[in-house]
Design a protein around this motif. Structure first.
Motif, short mmCIF file in Angstrom:
data_model
loop_
_atom_site.label_atom_id
_atom_site.label_comp_id
_atom_site.label_asym_id
_atom_site.label_seq_id
_atom_site.Cartn_x
_atom_site.Cartn_y
_atom_site.Cartn_z
N ARG A 77 0.75 -1.27 -0.13
CA ARG A 77 0.08 -0.09 0.13
C ARG A 77 1.12 0.89 -0.18
NH1 ARG A 77 -1.72 3.12 4.09
NH2 ARG A 77 -3.24 4.06 4.41
N GLU A 78 0.48 1.54 -1.30
CA GLU A 78 1.12 3.50 -0.84
C GLU A 78 0.67 4.96 -0.14
OE1 GLU A 78 4.52 4.71 -0.67
OE2 GLU A 78 4.74 6.02 -2.45
N VAL A 79 0.89 5.57 -0.57
CA VAL A 79 0.26 6.38 0.18
C VAL A 79 0.32 8.02 -0.31
CG1 VAL A 79 -0.63 8.49 1.87
CG2 VAL A 79 -0.80 6.42 2.79
N VAL A 80 -0.05 8.35 -1.78
CA VAL A 80 0.56 8.75 -2.69
C VAL A 80 -0.15 10.34 -2.84
CG1 VAL A 80 0.28 10.00 -5.06
CG2 VAL A 80 0.63 7.18 -4.42
N GLN A 81 1.58 11.41 -2.62
CA GLN A 81 1.17 12.97 -2.05
C GLN A 81 0.56 13.84 -3.29
OE1 GLN A 81 3.38 12.51 1.96
NE2 GLN A 81 2.67 10.78 1.46
N VAL A 82 0.13 15.10 -3.09
CA VAL A 82 0.20 16.20 -3.55
C VAL A 82 0.86 17.02 -3.47
CG1 VAL A 82 -0.82 17.43 -5.66
CG2 VAL A 82 -1.32 14.01 -5.50
N TYR A 83 2.13 18.24 -3.77
CA TYR A 83 2.42 19.61 -2.82
C TYR A 83 1.30 19.95 -3.94
CZ TYR A 83 3.43 16.79 0.68
OH TYR A 83 3.63 16.00 1.51
N LEU A 84 1.27 21.61 -4.06
CA LEU A 84 1.21 22.25 -4.71
C LEU A 84 2.07 24.05 -4.94
CD1 LEU A 84 -0.66 23.52 -6.97
CD2 LEU A 84 -1.93 24.87 -5.25
N GLU A 85 2.57 23.99 -5.45
CA GLU A 85 3.70 25.30 -5.84
C GLU A 85 3.68 26.20 -7.08
OE1 GLU A 85 7.87 23.67 -6.81
OE2 GLU A 85 7.02 23.17 -4.94
N PRO A 86 3.92 27.76 -6.60
CA PRO A 86 3.86 28.06 -7.92
C PRO A 86 4.88 27.94 -8.82
CG PRO A 86 3.74 29.54 -5.64
CD PRO A 86 3.96 28.06 -5.38
N ALA A 87 4.64 27.90 -10.13
CA ALA A 87 5.50 27.25 -11.46
C ALA A 87 6.09 28.67 -12.11
CB ALA A 87 5.25 26.96 -12.86
N ASP A 88 5.91 30.10 -11.43
CA ASP A 88 6.88 31.16 -12.49
C ASP A 88 6.41 32.01 -10.87
OD1 ASP A 88 5.77 30.02 -14.73
OD2 ASP A 88 3.75 31.11 -14.90
N LEU B 166 0.77 20.94 0.96
CA LEU B 166 -0.26 19.87 0.38
C LEU B 166 -1.60 20.11 -0.55
CD1 LEU B 166 -0.38 16.27 0.57
CD2 LEU B 166 -1.88 16.53 2.92
N ALA B 167 -1.73 19.08 -1.37
CA ALA B 167 -2.72 19.78 -1.86
C ALA B 167 -4.09 19.02 -1.60
CB ALA B 167 -2.69 19.68 -3.69
N GLY B 168 -3.18 17.12 -1.68
CA GLY B 168 -4.11 15.52 -1.88
C GLY B 168 -3.45 14.67 -1.53
N PHE B 169 -4.19 13.97 -1.65
CA PHE B 169 -3.34 12.49 -1.38
C PHE B 169 -4.32 11.35 -1.65
CE2 PHE B 169 -4.57 12.98 3.23
CZ PHE B 169 -5.03 11.75 3.46
N ALA B 170 -3.77 10.64 -1.34
CA ALA B 170 -5.09 9.11 -2.65
C ALA B 170 -3.69 7.81 -1.97
CB ALA B 170 -5.79 8.69 -3.42
N THR B 171 -4.32 6.67 -1.53
CA THR B 171 -4.04 5.44 -1.55
C THR B 171 -3.98 4.77 -2.60
OG1 THR B 171 -5.75 4.48 -0.68
CG2 THR B 171 -4.24 5.29 1.11
N ALA B 172 -3.12 3.75 -2.93
CA ALA B 172 -2.70 2.57 -3.69
C ALA B 172 -2.35 1.17 -3.69
CB ALA B 172 -1.45 3.20 -5.31
N GLN B 173 -3.20 0.31 -3.94
CA GLN B 173 -2.69 -1.27 -3.14
C GLN B 173 -2.67 -1.47 -4.40
OE1 GLN B 173 -5.77 -0.75 -0.78
NE2 GLN B 173 -4.30 -2.21 0.51
N PRO C 195 3.15 -7.47 -6.20
CA PRO C 195 4.34 -7.10 -7.25
C PRO C 195 3.89 -7.28 -8.57
CG PRO C 195 3.98 -9.28 -6.44
CD PRO C 195 2.86 -8.29 -5.84
N GLY C 196 5.21 -5.98 -8.72
CA GLY C 196 5.22 -5.42 -9.99
C GLY C 196 3.49 -5.22 -11.40
N ARG C 197 2.45 -4.98 -10.29
CA ARG C 197 1.79 -4.91 -10.94
C ARG C 197 1.42 -3.39 -10.68
NH1 ARG C 197 -2.62 -8.38 -11.08
NH2 ARG C 197 -3.34 -6.80 -12.54
#
Length: 464
Positions: free
Chosen positions: A377-388, A402-409, A412-414
């Motif tokens: 199980r992995e917790v995918v985290q998304v962060y927002l930052e200005p690009a310019d 931190l803008a959001g997160f979700a779990t991936a399950q 192996p190899g998938r």
């Protein structure tokens, strides 16, 4: 709460009979006695002034603390005393120490003899500290290993609540068996670890050092626990440290041990859960909700003492990981950090914008692959930052949030794809003049990864 499973008990039940499990106490973190629990069988009876029983229930240990509620059938108006009675079978011969804590009068009988009678008064003028960390009285008695004795503790609290509807009780019966010195206890643990294939150390804060009722003055583990870990790790490089705390602590030995597992005050089933994780039945899937310093002096904010009743939040929104990002000294572990029993590759990030006026900027889809040898199980985290630069300099604010997160399950190899909505609030600041949230328009980077400092794929988006 009918039972509490200790780490030792959980491992003993989970390991097959062929595995030898040897235990040593190690360093004691307490300055006070632990609640009477191991080798005790206790019940509590709540009585009114006439001695009639209002409620009777099993007592897992000698500690009683409740705020706002009492057992069914008991009210603050009617409650007069609480009896904690039962039996105790010592596991060792010698001088046993019993302790009484609380604010009230008490009697304590052990093995049919009156061991103590008196009054506990608060050590502090602060009523909240007096409640959360009540005074203690200690008494000793000689007992023989294997000889079961009866224990009877009666406590008459002097205060049971602020009124008849808000009840508050804090008192207890503590116990300590005949115990060696701290140095002798550490030497015993080192000897056991040196003769073992794997060493597991459980370190912790206690109610004396970590509470909602007072501020901590240090982030160090109490007692000689740091020395215990260092010396055991020197004796056995395959040392796993289980940290049983509710908030960050310093871990100066973290680079000297094979693994660190955070327990986060896991509760009465702690022993079973710990055994499942240590033995690989379950994966340690948590991620840090706080940033952990290498030393307390590294923390961006240390001054939390009010002056003349006023505490100024000069740090503004630069708190937690946002404050750490603005200084040169890195933490020991960043917000969001956490490992499991498999590895993950971040392969792709794609952003789909939401329609104008939506509550979200859009959705980020992140593709990850389990590159290890077992499901995980992995917790995918998304962060927002200005690009310019223009967007970044438009207003003083953290460079990334931190803008959001979700779990991936997946196995192996998938591969798996998670969808993470990106709220518009992630690109907004508070406009005090208009008393409303204001979107800082411009181009942003959406960076996805495993923690604040471990970001692996990204996409761009526009805030309009």
């Amino acid at each position: 709460m009918p039972a509490v499973v200790s780490p030792l008990a959980g491992l003993r039940r989970a390991l097959p009979p062929a595995v030898e499990l040897v235990h040593a106490q190690g360093a004691d973190p307490r300055t006070r006695l632990a609640p009477a629990a191991e080798y005790f069988t206790l019940r509590s009876r709540y009585r009114d002034e006439d001695g009639d029983v209002l409620a009777e229930l099993p007592q897992p240990d000698g500690h009683v603390m409740t705020v706002g509620s009492l057992p069914l059938g008991v009210t603050a108006r009617r409650l007069h005393s609480v009896d904690i009675t039962g039996s105790f079978t010592p596991d060792r011969t010698g001088t046993h120490t019993f302790g009484v804590t609380g604010f009230g009068s008490y009697t304590l009988d052990v093995a049919g003899h009156r061991l103590a009678e008196g009054v506990c008064a608060p050590d502090s003028d602060d009523p909240f500290i007096a409640f959360t960390n009540p005074s203690e009285r200690r008494f000793t008695v000689e007992l023989t290993a294997g000889d079961t004795v009866e224990v009877a503790f009666r406590f008459v609290p002097f205060t049971k609540g602020m009124d008849d509807n808000i009840a508050a009780l804090a008192f207890g019966l503590g116990h300590r068996p005949p115990t060696a010195t701290d140095e002798e206890l550490i030497e015993e643990a080192v000897a056991v670890a040196a003769a073992s294939d794997v060493a597991v150390i459980v370190v912790a804060t206690t109610e004396e050092t970590e509470s909602e009722g007072f501020d901590r003055t240090s982030l160090k583990l109490p007692g000689h626990q740091d020395e215990l870990v260092r010396r055991v790790a020197e004796a056995n490089p395959r040392t796993v440290v289980v940290v049983n705390t509710g908030a960050p602590v310093e871990m100066p030995w973290r680079g000297e041990v094979a693994a660190v597992l955070l327990g986060w005050f896991p509760g009465q089933e702690a022993g079973h859960a710990l055994a499942d994780v240590l033995l690989g039945t379950e994966e340690p899937g948590g991620r840090l909700p706080t940033t952990w310093p290498a030393a307390m002096t590294d923390c961006p904010v240390l001054d939390t003492e009010p002056v003349d009743g006023l505490l100024t939040y000069a740090e503004d929104v630069f708190i937690g990981y946002r404050a750490w990002a603005g200084q040169d000294t890195p933490p020991a572990y960043w917000f969001g950090h956490g490992l499991g029993y498999t590895d993950w590759a971040y392969e792709k990030a794609e952003f789909t914008a939401a329609p104008p006026g939506a509550h979200e900027l859009g959705t980020l889809r992140v593709k990850v692959r389990n590159t290890g040898g077992r499901a995980g199980r992995e917790v995918v985290q998304v962060y927002l930052e200005p690009a310019d630069p223009a967007t970044a300099d438009a207003v003083e604010r953290p460079r990334r949030r931190l803008a959001g997160f979700a779990t991936a399950q997946s196995g192996p190899g998938r591969t798996t794809v998670v969808e993470i909505p990106v709220p518009r609030r992630a690109a907004q600041i508070w406009d005090a003049e208009r008393n409303a949230w204001h979107t800082v328009q411009g181009r942003y980077r959406l960076r996805a990864g495993r923690s604040y400092a471990d970001l692996r794929v990204e996409a761009t988006c526009e805030a309009l």
